[in-house]
Scaffold this motif. Structure first.
Motif, PDB file in Angstrom:
ATOM      1  N   ALA A 146       0.929  -1.217   0.172  1.00  0.00           N
ATOM      2  CA  ALA A 146       0.025   0.120   0.030  1.00  0.00           C
ATOM      3  C   ALA A 146       0.910   1.099   0.026  1.00  0.00           C
ATOM      4  O   ALA A 146       0.179   2.270  -0.429  1.00  0.00           O
ATOM      5  N   THR A 147       2.160   1.126   0.489  1.00  0.00           N
ATOM      6  CA  THR A 147       3.178   2.412   0.299  1.00  0.00           C
ATOM      7  C   THR A 147       3.179   2.763  -1.125  1.00  0.00           C
ATOM      8  O   THR A 147       3.756   3.873  -1.332  1.00  0.00           O
ATOM      9  N   SER A 148       2.983   1.860  -2.025  1.00  0.00           N
ATOM     10  CA  SER A 148       3.125   2.333  -3.358  1.00  0.00           C
ATOM     11  C   SER A 148       2.298   3.488  -3.897  1.00  0.00           C
ATOM     12  O   SER A 148       2.501   4.331  -4.603  1.00  0.00           O
ATOM     13  N   TYR A 149       1.107   3.613  -3.013  1.00  0.00           N
ATOM     14  CA  TYR A 149       0.123   4.618  -3.743  1.00  0.00           C
ATOM     15  C   TYR A 149       0.804   6.063  -3.164  1.00  0.00           C
ATOM     16  O   TYR A 149       0.741   7.157  -3.771  1.00  0.00           O
ATOM     17  N   VAL A 150       1.589   5.927  -1.980  1.00  0.00           N
ATOM     18  CA  VAL A 150       2.089   7.377  -1.530  1.00  0.00           C
ATOM     19  C   VAL A 150       3.430   7.623  -2.613  1.00  0.00           C
ATOM     20  O   VAL A 150       3.516   8.680  -2.930  1.00  0.00           O
ATOM     21  N   TYR A 151       3.963   6.588  -3.074  1.00  0.00           N
ATOM     22  CA  TYR A 151       5.290   6.954  -3.905  1.00  0.00           C
ATOM     23  C   TYR A 151       4.700   7.366  -5.212  1.00  0.00           C
ATOM     24  O   TYR A 151       5.131   8.394  -5.776  1.00  0.00           O
ATOM     25  N   VAL A 152       3.806   6.601  -5.634  1.00  0.00           N
ATOM     26  CA  VAL A 152       3.085   6.968  -7.180  1.00  0.00           C
ATOM     27  C   VAL A 152       2.596   8.547  -7.129  1.00  0.00           C
ATOM     28  O   VAL A 152       2.621   9.340  -7.985  1.00  0.00           O
ATOM     29  N   THR A 153       1.879   8.892  -5.794  1.00  0.00           N
ATOM     30  CA  THR A 153       1.128  10.174  -5.867  1.00  0.00           C
ATOM     31  C   THR A 153       2.320  11.125  -5.775  1.00  0.00           C
ATOM     32  O   THR A 153       2.290  12.269  -6.277  1.00  0.00           O
ATOM     33  N   PHE A 154       3.436  10.895  -5.156  1.00  0.00           N
ATOM     34  CA  PHE A 154       4.633  11.949  -5.153  1.00  0.00           C
ATOM     35  C   PHE A 154       5.109  12.219  -6.324  1.00  0.00           C
ATOM     36  O   PHE A 154       5.325  13.279  -6.791  1.00  0.00           O
ATOM     37  N   ILE A 206       6.986  14.922 -10.816  1.00  0.00           N
ATOM     38  CA  ILE A 206       7.259  14.906 -12.154  1.00  0.00           C
ATOM     39  C   ILE A 206       6.294  15.076 -13.128  1.00  0.00           C
ATOM     40  O   ILE A 206       6.754  15.691 -14.060  1.00  0.00           O
ATOM     41  N   PHE A 207       5.152  14.708 -12.956  1.00  0.00           N
ATOM     42  CA  PHE A 207       4.236  14.956 -14.066  1.00  0.00           C
ATOM     43  C   PHE A 207       3.090  16.018 -13.710  1.00  0.00           C
ATOM     44  O   PHE A 207       2.390  16.273 -14.524  1.00  0.00           O
ATOM     45  N   LYS A 208       3.528  16.799 -12.471  1.00  0.00           N
ATOM     46  CA  LYS A 208       2.460  17.967 -12.391  1.00  0.00           C
ATOM     47  C   LYS A 208       1.133  17.711 -12.061  1.00  0.00           C
ATOM     48  O   LYS A 208       0.313  18.568 -12.497  1.00  0.00           O
ATOM     49  N   GLU A 209       0.813  16.654 -11.618  1.00  0.00           N
ATOM     50  CA  GLU A 209      -0.656  16.339 -11.446  1.00  0.00           C
ATOM     51  C   GLU A 209      -1.095  17.077 -10.217  1.00  0.00           C
ATOM     52  O   GLU A 209      -0.388  17.569  -9.350  1.00  0.00           O
ATOM     53  N   LYS A 210      -2.378  17.251 -10.088  1.00  0.00           N
ATOM     54  CA  LYS A 210      -2.923  18.125  -8.907  1.00  0.00           C
ATOM     55  C   LYS A 210      -3.421  16.921  -7.851  1.00  0.00           C
ATOM     56  O   LYS A 210      -3.712  15.952  -7.995  1.00  0.00           O
ATOM     57  N   LEU A 211      -3.004  17.460  -6.715  1.00  0.00           N
ATOM     58  CA  LEU A 211      -3.323  16.739  -5.420  1.00  0.00           C
ATOM     59  C   LEU A 211      -4.604  17.563  -5.110  1.00  0.00           C
ATOM     60  O   LEU A 211      -4.264  18.332  -4.028  1.00  0.00           O
ATOM     61  N   GLY A 212      -5.745  16.934  -5.111  1.00  0.00           N
ATOM     62  CA  GLY A 212      -7.054  17.453  -4.408  1.00  0.00           C
ATOM     63  C   GLY A 212      -7.416  16.902  -3.255  1.00  0.00           C
ATOM     64  O   GLY A 212      -6.553  16.053  -2.709  1.00  0.00           O
TER      65      GLY A 212
END
Length: 118
Positions: free
Chosen positions: A78-86, A91-97
């Motif tokens: 489940a820690t992968s969700y934290v890494y992928v979000t980071f 890197i991809f400048k995605e928005k964190l809502g």
């Protein structure tokens, strides 16, 4: 009988999850690039490296299960969700809502609860 957690294997599993997140970044970077043919898509160095890392992560995970209980694997995964979000944000400048922040909070909370009570 409770399985003993070996810290080195715990770190190995977490490293495997982190490397898998890096491979996802490579695959997404490759997908964003234009390719002239399907062959070029699959022979892109990012794709080859990403899938090679995924295969390596499979072996690292299998090795890590020598020193951690099977029930701990999904929690560490489940820690992968934290890494992928980071990586998505940096890197991809995605928005964190707000929904993503709340979801990450629940994931991290679940990991902490398992760590404290498990």
């Amino acid at each position: 009988m409770k399985s003993e957690i070996v810290p080195a294997y715990l770190l190995l599993y977490l490293a495997s999850v982190f490397l898998a997140a890096i491979s996802q970044v490579l695959l997404k970077k490759a997908a964003q690039r234009p390719h002239k043919s399907m062959i070029e898509e699959y022979t892109d160095w990012r794709v080859i490296t990403g899938y090679t890392i995924f295969v390596g992560c499979t072996f690292l995970t299998m090795l890590a299960y020598k020193g951690i209980p099977l029930s701990l694997g999904p929690v560490l995964e489940a820690t992968s969700y934290v890494y992928v979000t980071f990586f998505g944000v940096t890197i991809f400048k995605e928005k964190l809502g707000a929904k993503k922040v709340a979801a990450l909070g629940l994931i991290i909370g679940g990991i902490l609860v398992y760590s404290l009570l498990g």
